[in-house]
Design an enzyme around this catalytic site. Sequence first.
Site: not given
Length: 513
Positions: A264, A330, A382
């Site tokens: 990430e 995300k 994540c």
Amino acid sequence: MIKQSLYRLKWPFVAALIGACTTLAFAPFHMWLFALISPCLLLILLDNKTAKQAGWLGFFWGLGQFGTGISWVHVSIDTFGGVPKIASFALTALLAAYLAIYPALFAWGLNRFFARRHHTRLFLAAPALWLICDWLRGWVFTGFPWLWLGYSQTDSPLAYFAPVGGVELLTLLLLVCAAALSSAWLRKAWSYTLIPVVIFAAGFGLKSAHWVTPDHDRSAKIALVQGNIDQAVKWQPDHRWPTIDKYVDLSRQNWDADVIIWPEAAIPAIERDVKPFLRNLDHVTNIKGSSIITGVINYDDQKRFYNSILTLGKTPSDGYRYDIDARYHKHHLLPFGEFVPFESILRPLAPLFNLPMSSFTAGAYVQPNIIANGFSFAPALCYEIIFGNQVRANVDDTTDFLLTLSNDAWFGHSIGPLQHMQIAQMRALELGKPLIRSTNNGVTAITNYLGQITHELPQFETGVLTATIHPTEGETPYYIWGSWPLYLWVLISVIWAWQRRKKRPTPRSSDEA
């Protein structure tokens, strides 16, 4: 009077101690039996208590669980929040107190509406209310479904129920087992102890159920690059190119991999600021017959920032081009870390609310899979790997692997990254897909479709993890049905237990919680 006060304080202390023991069930301790023992003892404590007393016992149980289980949050606040250490401890305690509201709500609701000592109280109402409170915790304020009890069972026989009904089914089964053991104790009816035996034996039996099978006709050689970049200097301008060069050098040694994966935000720059570099890297990667998947930061024409995933090299597109709409963005952002709720009120209060990268915009809930070198990856960045329904929604019939990029450097040498890895393992179990997890400093690992870690790099070391893995064929029941059977079960259980409850509750003891 003093003796009576101490007696009243004893039970909240006991409840907190029992709750704290729950943390031992999760990674890195893996003493999964505590996820059964702890709710069992809580149910015994709640017996014959008023709703108010039960609520406080549930709150202190939650305070014990979350005060120990998410203590790692303090690390990021203390290191990067710009507040005094005592304030970081206070904020972590405040978060634990907020999360403790949900077990308090469970305990209060159980004794308020299902006070009668009847088998429906423990076997129907208690598991149903527990799941409802878990779902609320996973939804309110965007949700924080960390430390759901089912996550602790990745190494237990109950793990084989995950492909059937997901982590929520494991939590339900733990509560049914806890209900049986607490009933055996309270009623002195030891035959109830056979229920956990049967459930765990059924878990062993499900081990032979092959919902999916590896596709040995297809394989991918994967290289995961763990840069081990110090989070404190990562975004400093003079560290940008040394960081990028480090990832390029490590990748250069692994051009024989089908797909090379960086973690990430591995590129410490806005994508549009490094377009020439990305164009060159895309060209070289394509010549070498490989692909690179990396995290990168983006923003659009409206200056909205996104935490994104970019693919270079052998991809369906004809060479690199800057197209923000072609990236994975995300969706489930970390509160305070990536966005600030009520930011017009909170941002002026303290530097904590101005953490770097705390103004992101969420991407769509469902987005196309990432295609790299002919393989299809269902991504989760994540924090969003903890949202099982979202991960499931992004898996389709073409998905070969689950992919999660992360950067747990925010949490240092704490138990947080290890818990995070355990949650990711559950996604592989539920969906019957190998999971690939690339991180900055660990845990970088690959699991098989049973959620078992097959390849892993040591934490806090620079390295490259290489492995050849196979996609799977078939579908798990959880992939087909999701959580809907459990929603139906909870509804039926609550209605049935409600109908069987007494209009006048049984007398309660005068003991104060």
